[in-house]
Enzyme design. Structure first.
Site, short mmCIF file in Angstrom:
data_model
loop_
_atom_site.label_atom_id
_atom_site.label_comp_id
_atom_site.label_asym_id
_atom_site.label_seq_id
_atom_site.Cartn_x
_atom_site.Cartn_y
_atom_site.Cartn_z
N ASP A 118 83.33 15.08 51.06
CA ASP A 118 83.98 14.07 50.24
C ASP A 118 82.99 12.95 49.92
OD1 ASP A 118 86.59 12.86 49.24
OD2 ASP A 118 85.95 11.31 50.65
N GLU B 56 81.09 16.89 46.79
CA GLU B 56 81.72 16.09 45.75
C GLU B 56 80.66 15.07 45.36
OE1 GLU B 56 85.93 13.77 44.99
OE2 GLU B 56 84.80 13.27 46.79
#
Length: 687
Positions: free
Chosen positions: A344, A381
């Site tokens: 993330d 990401e």
């Protein structure tokens, strides 16, 4: 739930305390006892507090460590023999120059003792005070010889799943709803759907009760449902176990992984090494902050730099933190047998201690070259909340794949009919070679149209605007620009023409995803057109907005059949899912006539054929994203073959996808493609 019974403090327990060793960090077996070791550079005084698991309010023993005996460098350590088997622990740390002490969770604890019911007890204000639990190796888990599937990257069909949400609704009819075990009960469904890799949203211990606001409509307290607020990076989430204790969480997570592997399904964890739950300078001091805030967090004086949008930023490239993150990743691979990680806000990992971007970030280099992680799938990401956007250039080799946010945006815009997106759409279908060509493989592109953030696929064709009032932030949260189109009416509608168009658009989106080079990722629930009622930021909603509603598979069987069928087609068709880019011999682009794509003509029509070299076209796919029908001349198939229709998204089920044996021969060389419609033809041998 029964109130915790408070047992008397057992001060009479006879413990043998010696110096111990500074490594490994956490707890470990050593010379017939348990060794405790923790990095605590900012500690002037440090005590080890020992609790019994059924009395975590008062320690039965607190051992103040003598720096002369129990400290090596910046590491405090102690060896204890004769500990009770259910010992829970924390460190009481007094920072240098301060009179205030904090009770801190060991960052390397392999299990965390915290509250035992999801969301806390009704009417009770939970005080979140996580403690560590000893987890030793005396009872190894039996993997029964089940190995990692080791699927080639090019063959992955990713399925983004929330552990609790997948089986929490009573319609799941599982024995253990909302748990790791609940997933096991639904493995037959996952295999039937055709996915072969689960991307699990955060399963590291987090505090779902930390949310302060309530739903203004129902007045119910909201929770941190998504879990992007990590407390401990080694411990599975206790409240995803069938029984709320730490041993069960570890055992049941491993059991889930084993059974998924037994059925050929890989497990990829969505991990959050960019911030922690401790927040900014106003947040709690419960673990990292109390041991060495300037090592674990990016600081500017006494202020926390915030590139995560969540109050603090992990100081990823500090040597101590690099070692910590590598140890965490290795643990989940070696002990828990996971197959990979999705990082993330991964761009944070490429920032220096002052937040400046680094060309060759030490942490990313360490992860990429680590010998234990060498067969692990790595997905970034590749952006952060501070504006560092690295999609297409996160790392300099094909070791990393990336969530391709540009693919998402381009496909959304083209399918809904946005002008000037023909060439961009064709490039996205081809594996985004403009971004990943220098890496030599389209497998670096994780293609997705929807994910946990933003609209679901059904909402993407139902809403122009976000509807987030139930989040308690007056609709200020969530994205304002969603590249969505409500097809003429905002919100759910009984208008048959609107419903018909929306269903076509859902099929158009999924066909585009399945014929794109790169790795497709599907959002849980999209296969039955799950709606969040226009809420594009459901991070705090523990209800039917996020739960998988199993009844809808039966109520809307056409969508799930279409999804299953296209997934199966992709997996069985060798010209899709390549690990090399398309070249002039393997793909031809067409317009309303063969081999004339008319890129300069913004008619919102894109068509291509995948070719067998030296034979000719074998698959023809066309997208008409305009509001008018088009007459299209199709190319001649390979010699000795004829075209049959596999997909026509204009048709309602079951004629949106024709099963093998029911595929009609295409007689004419010209086809009328209605507005907002896609088709897929396959060349088959003459009888």
């Amino acid at each position: 739930m029964k109130k915790q019974a408070i047992l008397p403090v057992k001060s009479e327990i006879d413990l043998e305390v010696t110096a111990g060793i500074p490594y490994p960090f956490g707890t470990s077996d050593y010379q017939g006892g348990v060794n405790f070791a923790v990095y605590a550079k900012e500690a002037e005084k440090l005590s080890l507090c020992l609790f019994l698991e059924n009395n975590t309010l008062t320690p039965f023993k607190e051992i103040e460590l003598d720096p002369a005996l129990h400290k090596t460098g910046d590491v405090w350590h102690v060896l204890i023999r004769n500990l009770p088997p259910f010992t829970v622990y924390a460190y009481r740390v007094t920072p240098i120059g301060s009179a205030d002490a904090h009770l801190l969770l060991d960052p390397y604890a392999k299990a965390v003792v915290s509250h035992t019911s999801w969301g806390g007890r009704p009417g009770v204000k939970e005080i979140y005070r996580p403690l560590g639990k000893m987890t030793l190796t005396s009872s190894p888990f039996d993997w029964e010889g089940v190995k990692h599937p080791r699927l080639p990257f090019k063959d992955l069909i990713l399925y983004e799943m929330h552990v609790r949400g997948f089986t929490r609704d009573e319609s799941s009819a599982v024995q253990h709803p909302g748990t790791f075990l609940g997933i096991i009960e639904k493995i037959p469904y996952l295999k039937e759907l055709g996915v072969n890799a689960l991307e699990l949203m955060p399963v590291y211990e987090f505090n779902e009760t930390e949310v302060m606001q309530q739903n203004p409509k129902t007045k119910q307290k909201l929770v941190n449902y998504f879990g992007y607020s990590t407390v401990n990076f080694f411990s599975p989430m206790n409240r995803y176990a069938s029984e709320m204790n730490q041993d069960k969480a570890i055992l049941e997570f491993k059991t889930m992984v084993k059974e998924l592997h037994r059925n050929g399904i890989e497990v990829i964890l969505d991990v959050v090494y960019n911030h922690t739950f401790e927040g900014n300078e106003m947040g709690p001091t419960l673990t990292f902050r109390g041991f060495d805030r300037s090592a674990y967090y990016m600081m500017e004086g006494d202020n926390y730099l915030n590139f995560s949008g969540c109050g603090n930023t992990i100081n990823s490239n500090h040597p101590t933190v690099i070692e910590f993150i590598i140890a965490s990743l290795r643990y989940w691979v070696t002990e828990m047998h996971v197959d990979g990680f999705r990082f993330d806000l991964a761009s944070i990992m490429s920032r220096a201690e002052n937040g400046a971007p680094l060309n060759n970030a030490p942490l990313i280099e360490a992860i990429s070259r680590d010998p234990i992680l060498s067969e692990t799938k790595l997905i970034a990401e590749a952006w952060d909340a501070g504006g560092l956007y690295q999609v297409g250039g996160f790392y300099h080799t094909s070791r990393w794949a990336e969530w391709n946010g540009r693919y998402r945006d381009v496909v959304r815009r083209f399918i809904k009919g946005t002008s000037d997106h023909k060439t961009a759409f064709a490039t996205a279908l081809s594996g985004s070679q403009d971004m990943y060509g220098w890496r030599g493989t389209p497998c670096c592109s994780i293609n997705f149209i929807t994910a946990h953030d933003g609209f679901s696929l059904a909402d993407l064709v139902t809403y122009n605007e976000k509807h987030n009032l139930e989040n308690g932030e007056e609709n200020r949260d969530g994205f304002d620009h969603n590249d969505s189109w409500n097809c003429g009416i905002e919100g759910h509608s009984s208008n048959k023409k609107i419903v018909y168009l929306r269903e076509r658009q859902i099929r158009n989106f999924f066909l585009a995803l399945m014929v794109s080079q790169g790795i497709p990722m599907i959002l849980m629930g999209d296969e039955y057109a799950h709606t969040r009622n226009g809420n594009n930021n459901t991070w705090c909603q523990d209800n039917e907005l996020n739960w998988f509603l199993w009844n809808n598979l039966e109520n809307r069987p056409g969508f799930s059949r279409f999804f299953r069928s296209l997934i199966a087609f992709r997996k069985g068709y060798s010209l899709l899912g390549r690990d090399t880019f398309l070249d002039d011999s393997s793909v031809s682009w067409h317009g309303t006539t063969p081999l004339h794509p008319e890129w300069e003509n913004d008619n919102r029509f894109v068509a291509f054929s995948l070719n067998i070299p030296d034979q000719g076209p074998d698959l023809y796919v066309a997208f008409n994203a305009s509001h008018t029908p088009l007459m299209v001349t199709i190319p001649q198939p390979a010699e000795g073959k004829h075209w049959v229709c596999v997909v026509n998204t204009h048709n309602p089920p079951p004629e949106d996808y024709y099963e093998e044996g029911y595929r009609k021969r295409v007689i004419s060389t010209s086809i009328r493609i209605p507005s907002y419609t896609s088709i897929m033809l396959q060349a088959v041998a003459e009888p």
